[in-house]
Design an enzyme around this catalytic site. Structure first.
Site, PDB file in Angstrom:
ATOM      1  N   PRO A 153      30.424  37.198  40.012  1.00 34.43           N
ATOM      2  CA  PRO A 153      31.592  36.805  41.181  1.00 34.43           C
ATOM      3  C   PRO A 153      32.756  35.967  40.507  1.00 34.43           C
ATOM      4  O   PRO A 153      32.520  35.703  39.332  1.00 34.43           O
ATOM      5  CB  PRO A 153      30.871  36.169  41.966  1.00 34.43           C
ATOM      6  CG  PRO A 153      29.630  35.125  41.272  1.00 34.43           C
ATOM      7  CD  PRO A 153      29.354  36.220  40.322  1.00 34.43           C
ATOM      8  N   GLU A 224      38.924  49.055  40.246  1.00 31.09           N
ATOM      9  CA  GLU A 224      39.794  48.769  41.392  1.00 31.09           C
ATOM     10  C   GLU A 224      40.533  47.723  41.005  1.00 31.09           C
ATOM     11  O   GLU A 224      40.327  46.570  41.099  1.00 31.09           O
ATOM     12  CB  GLU A 224      39.114  48.410  42.589  1.00 31.09           C
ATOM     13  CG  GLU A 224      37.825  49.431  43.008  1.00 31.09           C
ATOM     14  CD  GLU A 224      38.290  50.516  44.178  1.00 31.09           C
ATOM     15  OE1 GLU A 224      39.462  50.502  44.373  1.00 31.09           O
ATOM     16  OE2 GLU A 224      37.350  51.159  44.526  1.00 31.09           O
ATOM     17  N   CYS A 258      45.400  42.818  47.542  1.00 32.05           N
ATOM     18  CA  CYS A 258      45.939  44.038  46.541  1.00 32.05           C
ATOM     19  C   CYS A 258      46.861  44.887  47.240  1.00 32.05           C
ATOM     20  O   CYS A 258      47.675  45.490  46.509  1.00 32.05           O
ATOM     21  CB  CYS A 258      44.419  44.811  46.102  1.00 32.05           C
ATOM     22  SG  CYS A 258      43.634  45.535  47.191  1.00 32.05           S
TER      23      CYS A 258
HETATM   24  P1  NAD Z   1      40.775  38.686  37.640  1.00 33.92           P
HETATM   25  O1  NAD Z   1      41.217  39.976  37.176  1.00 33.92           O
HETATM   26  O2  NAD Z   1      41.476  37.585  36.981  1.00 33.92           O
HETATM   27  O3  NAD Z   1      39.195  38.499  37.897  1.00 33.92           O
HETATM   28  C1  NAD Z   1      38.360  39.240  38.453  1.00 33.92           C
HETATM   29  C2  NAD Z   1      36.898  39.040  38.032  1.00 33.92           C
HETATM   30  O4  NAD Z   1      36.944  39.398  36.648  1.00 33.92           O
HETATM   31  C3  NAD Z   1      36.583  37.685  37.897  1.00 33.92           C
HETATM   32  O5  NAD Z   1      35.032  37.746  38.228  1.00 33.92           O
HETATM   33  C4  NAD Z   1      36.771  37.119  36.487  1.00 33.92           C
HETATM   34  O6  NAD Z   1      35.806  35.953  36.095  1.00 33.92           O
HETATM   35  C5  NAD Z   1      36.288  38.365  35.652  1.00 33.92           C
HETATM   36  N1  NAD Z   1      37.033  38.514  34.242  1.00 33.92           N
HETATM   37  C6  NAD Z   1      38.070  38.085  33.966  1.00 33.92           C
HETATM   38  N2  NAD Z   1      38.406  38.331  32.717  1.00 33.92           N
HETATM   39  C7  NAD Z   1      36.979  39.234  32.217  1.00 33.92           C
HETATM   40  C8  NAD Z   1      36.818  39.808  31.229  1.00 33.92           C
HETATM   41  N3  NAD Z   1      37.451  39.784  30.042  1.00 33.92           N
HETATM   42  N4  NAD Z   1      35.576  40.541  31.158  1.00 33.92           N
HETATM   43  C9  NAD Z   1      34.946  40.572  32.339  1.00 33.92           C
HETATM   44  N5  NAD Z   1      35.118  39.961  33.208  1.00 33.92           N
HETATM   45  C10 NAD Z   1      36.311  39.244  33.352  1.00 33.92           C
HETATM   46  O7  NAD Z   1      41.377  38.937  39.183  1.00 33.92           O
HETATM   47  P2  NAD Z   1      41.215  38.051  40.364  1.00 33.92           P
HETATM   48  O8  NAD Z   1      42.356  36.891  40.013  1.00 33.92           O
HETATM   49  O9  NAD Z   1      40.001  37.323  40.756  1.00 33.92           O
HETATM   50  O10 NAD Z   1      41.697  38.906  41.676  1.00 33.92           O
HETATM   51  C11 NAD Z   1      42.746  39.506  41.948  1.00 33.92           C
HETATM   52  C12 NAD Z   1      43.295  40.599  41.591  1.00 33.92           C
HETATM   53  O11 NAD Z   1      42.378  41.535  41.699  1.00 33.92           O
HETATM   54  C13 NAD Z   1      44.474  41.088  42.037  1.00 33.92           C
HETATM   55  O12 NAD Z   1      45.407  41.730  40.761  1.00 33.92           O
HETATM   56  C14 NAD Z   1      44.358  42.207  43.028  1.00 33.92           C
HETATM   57  O13 NAD Z   1      44.974  42.813  43.358  1.00 33.92           O
HETATM   58  C15 NAD Z   1      43.085  42.723  42.374  1.00 33.92           C
HETATM   59  N6  NAD Z   1      42.349  43.303  43.668  1.00 33.92           N
HETATM   60  C16 NAD Z   1      42.388  44.752  43.658  1.00 33.92           C
HETATM   61  C17 NAD Z   1      41.391  45.137  44.712  1.00 33.92           C
HETATM   62  C18 NAD Z   1      41.516  46.846  44.845  1.00 33.92           C
HETATM   63  O14 NAD Z   1      40.764  47.114  45.657  1.00 33.92           O
HETATM   64  N7  NAD Z   1      42.268  47.552  44.125  1.00 33.92           N
HETATM   65  C19 NAD Z   1      41.068  44.311  45.867  1.00 33.92           C
HETATM   66  C20 NAD Z   1      41.109  42.968  45.558  1.00 33.92           C
HETATM   67  C21 NAD Z   1      41.728  42.593  44.693  1.00 33.92           C
END
Ligand code: NAD
Length: 444
Positions: A153, A224, A258
């Site tokens: 998460p 996503e 999103c």
């Molecule tokens: P994020 O990409 O910063 O982080 C998401 C997850 O990825 C976190 O658990 C984080 O710890 C992990 N993570 C980060 N770098 C990583 C790496 N190099 N390798 C593996 N895991 C890694 O996103 P966020 O800030 O948590 O969420 C917001 C983003 O999510 C926005 O861009 C939003 O639009 C998008 N989002 C998309 C949808 C969709 O259905 N398309 C839904 C909800 C949110």
């Protein structure tokens, strides 16, 4: 033993602490997951459906606690958090049934059988903005297909995930569902480990890192990713309905959604009336911490994201945009409801996802100009057009996975799907559920 502390974004008070899963611990965790997966996949699909449904029923006992943790960890108001927790838990039995139907064997012509088999170990990596719902959308089909799951998460919402997983695990067989807590480093270690698939919801930038990291093992991906959704308001639109949608969609979940509206293109002939009404409505929103009554705009999740929004607003005003509503003292962790107009393509507000409570307006002289600007983006998650009879023809030209005409995107039991760099692979509907399985064809 390293730990991760979760903070309330409104007050910066610590709420709780979890133990981080380190890169060194990851191989053993994934090995135990793989071992558990074998006996989980050996159960029939109906048996898995029964166990999963029972496990989700168990979540009802912690539904209120989950809602409270959602609010505490990411600042969502109480009503929305309750809706997220309740919606996830109450729809679980139906969701499991739908997945079972999608993954059942199919007989084709001349005795050929199509089967949907497990892939192995699936890493589910989830964001903070809907900390329960987003994890669940990927986790449930992955489990139902006979995979074991390791959930990583967001580091912003570890306690929601911990309660969710620990409660499900009171019913699920040991190690079929495990948790890997931590930030990017934990995520990277998980993607590089001996897993078969990454089901990811998060930003475009992280999606690109994950893809590169998953490439050597040709691991399956469902991505996503983020959005920068346009809204076109045509001269033929019902202006009041367009105003309602524009404000609600820009501010939903404090703009941290999103598919929230990120850019509005309004016909210059109706722009004055549209802006006047948007400002009047936006000014009625109440900003504050999640537990205050009637609050519908909460804190920004963290300081970095707050600074990102402020930087985008300052970039726009420096380049000539006008603030119609909002203050520019930007006291963290809140952003007051903001309406800004006079946006041009060279501004960050137009180019990248903002993820804040900001209504971003540009005027257009011709519908072709509006369509060109709406499509001039690497993102392609959602797009909306408000207009009369002529709106549908405009919708047909928008480059997005989900397009709304006089309403928001999605619904109607459709898949949740992005186009362009907003992702590939998707969840929801039979086609979505099957992406968590390996198709096997038996010809006899
Ligand atoms: P994020 O990409 O910063 O982080 C998401 C997850 O990825 C976190 O658990 C984080 O710890 C992990 N993570 C980060 N770098 C990583 C790496 N190099 N390798 C593996 N895991 C890694 O996103 P966020 O800030 O948590 O969420 C917001 C983003 O999510 C926005 O861009 C939003 O639009 C998008 N989002 C998309 C949808 C969709 O259905 N398309 C839904 C909800 C949110």
């Amino acid at each position: 033993m390293s730990t991760l502390t979760s903070y309330d974004p409104s007050t910066r008070e610590a709420i709780g602490t979890v133990v981080i899963t380190t890169a060194e611990q990851m191989p053993a965790l994934v090995t135990s997951s793989r071992k558990a997966q074998k006996s989980w996949a050996a159960l029939s699909l109906t048996q898995r459906q029964q166990i999963v449904t029972q496990a989700y029923q168990h979540l009802e006992s912690v539904q209120d606690q989950l809602a409270k943790l959602i609010s505490q960890e990411m600042g969502k108001d109480h009503q929305r958090a309750t809706y997220e927790a309740g919606g996830t838990i109450q729809s679980a039995a139906y969701f499991a049934q739908e997945i079972t139907a999608a993954l059942s064997n199919e007989m084709l012509d001349r005795g050929t059988e199509l089967q949907y088999r497990a892939l192995g170990v699936v890493a589910v990596i989830s964001p903070w903005n809907y900390p329960l719902a987003m994890a669940n959308n990927l986790l449930m089909p992955a489990l139902m297909a006979g995979n074991s799951v390791v959930l990583k998460p967001s580091e912003e919402t570890p306690l929601v995930a911990e309660l969710f997983v620990n409660t499900l695990n009171k019913i699920l067989p040991e190690n079929v569902l495990q948790l890997a807590q931590g930030d990017k480093q934990t995520g990277q270690a998980l993607v590089s480990s001996d897993i078969n698939m990454v089901a990811f919801t998060g930003s475009m930038a992280t999606g690109k890192h994950i893809m590169a990291n998953a490439a050597p093992g040709l691991k399956r991906l469902v991505m996503e990713l983020g959005g920068n959704d346009p809204l076109i308001v045509m001269a033929s639109a019902d202006i009041d309905a367009a105003v309602q949608f524009a404000v609600a969609s820009s501010f939903e979940n404090t703009g941290q959604m999103c598919t929230s509206t990120e850019r509005i293109y309004v016909d210059a002939r109706i722009a004055d009336e549209f802006e006047r009404k948007v400002v009047a409505l936006a000014g009625r929103y109440k900003v504050g911490p999640w537990h205050q009554a009637q609050v519908n705009i909460g804190p920004i999740v963290n300081h970095k994201q707050h600074q990102n929004i402020v930087a985008q607003l300052q970039d726009a005003t420096r380049k000539g945009a006008q603030l119609l509503l909002g203050r520019d003292d930007y006291t963290s962790p809140f952003i007051q409801p903001t309406v800004i107009t006079g946006i041009t393509p060279d501004m960050l507000l137009e180019q990248v996802e903002t993820f804040g409570p900001v209504v971003v307006i540009s005027h257009f002289e011709s519908i072709d100009e509006a369509i060109t600007r709406a499509n001039d983006s690497p993102y392609g998650l959602g797009a909306v057009v408000f207009g009369g009879q002529d709106a549908h023809a405009v919708a047909e030209q928008l480059e997005a996975g989900m397009v709304g005409v006089n309403q928001g995107v999605g619904g109607g039991n459709a898949p949740w799907v992005g186009a362009k760099q907003s992702g590939f692979g998707f969840h929801g509907t039979a086609a979505g559920h099957r992406q968590f399985a390996q198709v096997r064809v038996i010809s006899q």
